[in-house]
Design a protein around this motif. Structure first.
Motif, PDB file in Angstrom:
ATOM      1  N   TYR A  32       3.286  91.880  90.872  1.00  0.00           N
ATOM      2  CA  TYR A  32       1.865  91.539  90.732  1.00  0.00           C
ATOM      3  C   TYR A  32       1.095  92.438  89.770  1.00  0.00           C
ATOM      4  N   GLY A  33       1.707  93.495  89.293  1.00  0.00           N
ATOM      5  CA  GLY A  33       1.073  94.298  88.252  1.00  0.00           C
ATOM      6  C   GLY A  33       0.231  95.448  88.762  1.00  0.00           C
ATOM      7  N   ASP A  34      -0.449  95.280  89.882  1.00  0.00           N
ATOM      8  CA  ASP A  34      -1.243  96.382  90.435  1.00  0.00           C
ATOM      9  C   ASP A  34      -1.381  96.200  91.941  1.00  0.00           C
ATOM     10  N   ALA A  35      -1.847  97.263  92.593  1.00  0.00           N
ATOM     11  CA  ALA A  35      -1.899  97.265  94.052  1.00  0.00           C
ATOM     12  C   ALA A  35      -2.923  96.281  94.599  1.00  0.00           C
ATOM     13  N   ALA A  36      -4.057  96.137  93.931  1.00  0.00           N
ATOM     14  CA  ALA A  36      -5.090  95.220  94.418  1.00  0.00           C
ATOM     15  C   ALA A  36      -4.572  93.787  94.468  1.00  0.00           C
ATOM     16  N   ALA A  37      -3.888  93.368  93.418  1.00  0.00           N
ATOM     17  CA  ALA A  37      -3.332  92.013  93.402  1.00  0.00           C
ATOM     18  C   ALA A  37      -2.247  91.862  94.458  1.00  0.00           C
TER      19      ALA A  37
END
Length: 363
Positions: A32-37
């Motif tokens: 997902y590319g980053d933790a928030a996503a």
């Protein structure tokens, strides 16, 4: 909270959430590319795995941890940070977050790990102290675990040059108690590293995790004295699995504390007797490929969604007995990325357990 701070906060919150271990964290960031996503995707992934979404760490608890670390004079190193140790980042189980106190520049030096028995002989402690001092003088940063016996001697020998101590507790907890002064000295003159949040006591399950960090930071591991089935041999095994040099100091066959080292040598570990032997083994090692920011290898294939048929086939191959992921790939006929996706979904649903050696089982 600005964007970089928000991204780091989300990463730490993901790390501290239920069912999110190092392997799962890396898989989520790769996907997902980053933790928030990744956090936004958790309910969907867990539902596909047949369970509820993991309970996310409380935001207030994460803020309190950040404040505590700051008050202790520490800081976080997150996987993908420029200062995160490159060799450690190579491990599939690399800690997503480290808490550190001290001189971060030591992480850029060539490191050698030294471990051994807690109930070590006086002769072995003396040898370990001298060897660590010689390696430090030769430009190596010496890594150990701040335990009784050999670890203590190692830090005492290297403290005048460069040493890193990796502990199994929170960075504010001292174990063993008699090493309080030494731990503080390592934190002020060297570097102290903890994976667990502040206040965490050194439980038995934390020591193998600590050992993988010790092995992962170093080009090679030297075992000075170790009984069979000891934690030091676990560190040596982890070093070997990571493709690092494994070295051992021979001992008397009459001393049970030497059996582990002698067995390592019989099984192929390099026999070392002085700092020159260690340096000779480490010198040919070239810099290894480094993970890209976010913990992903350059060129690593992206995760692939699984079909319902894939999930049924892969889940059907799992049971209570641990099995290697490679075996699941072979027997299912699915691409590795699909198998990893299904395992991720099952783990987030609380249905999968991960074991040493990259094996998995249904929980």
């Amino acid at each position: 909270m600005n964007e970089p701070q928000a991204a780091r906060f989300a990463a730490l919150r993901l790390i501290r959430s239920a069912n999110i271990g190092p392997v799962t964290f890396r898989a989520l960031i790769d996907r997902y590319g980053d933790a928030a996503a990744a956090i936004d995707a958790l309910p969907m992934l867990a539902a596909r795995g047949g369970g509820r979404a993991p309970v996310l760490a409380d935001e207030g608890a994460v803020r309190r941890e950040i404040a505590t670390v700051r008050a202790l004079g520490g800081r976080f190193l997150l996987l993908g940070d420029p200062d995160y140790p490159a060799l450690l980042a190579e491990l599939d189980s690399a800690p997503p977050a480290l808490i550190v106190r001290g001189d971060l520049s030591l992480l850029a030096r060539p490191c050698v790990a030294m471990v051994g028995a807690r109930n070590a002989s006086a002769a072995a402690c003396r040898f370990a102290r001298g060897l660590a001092e010689e390696l430090g003088a030769a430009g190596y940063c010496v890594v150990s675990g701040l335990a009784r016996g050999i670890d203590t001697a190692v830090h005492q020998g290297a403290i005048g040059h460069a040493t890193i101590g990796v502990i199994a507790s929170g960075i504010d907890v001292v174990f063993p108690p008699e090493n309080a002064g030494l731990q503080e000295e390592v934190a002020t003159r060297g570097l102290l590293i903890a994976e667990q949040p502040p206040g965490t006591q050194p439980l038995a399950r934390h020591f193998p995790s600590r050992n993988r960090i010790i092995a992962g930071l170093a080009l090679g591991t030297v075992v000075v004295e170790a009984a069979p089935r000891s934690g030091s041999l676990i560190t040596a095994r982890l070093a070997g699995e990571a493709g690092r040099e494994v070295m051992a100091v021979p001992g008397s066959p009459l001393d049970p504390r030497a059996q582990g080292c002698n067995s390592l040598i019989r099984e192929g570990a390099t026999l070392v007797q002085n700092a020159a032997d260690v340096a000779e083994m480490l010198r040919p090692i070239d810099a290894r490929a480094v993970r890209a920011p976010g913990g992903r290898y350059v060129g690593e294939p992206a995760a692939t969604d699984a079909s319902d048929g894939d999930r049924t086939r892969i889940t059907g191959l799992l049971g209570p007995v641990p099995v290697a992921v490679d075996e699941l790939v072979r027997q299912s006929g699915c691409p590795t990325t699909v198998v990893q996706t299904v395992l991720l979904e099952l783990e987030l649903a609380g249905r999968l357990d991960r074991h040493a050696g990259g094996r998995v089982s249904l929980g």
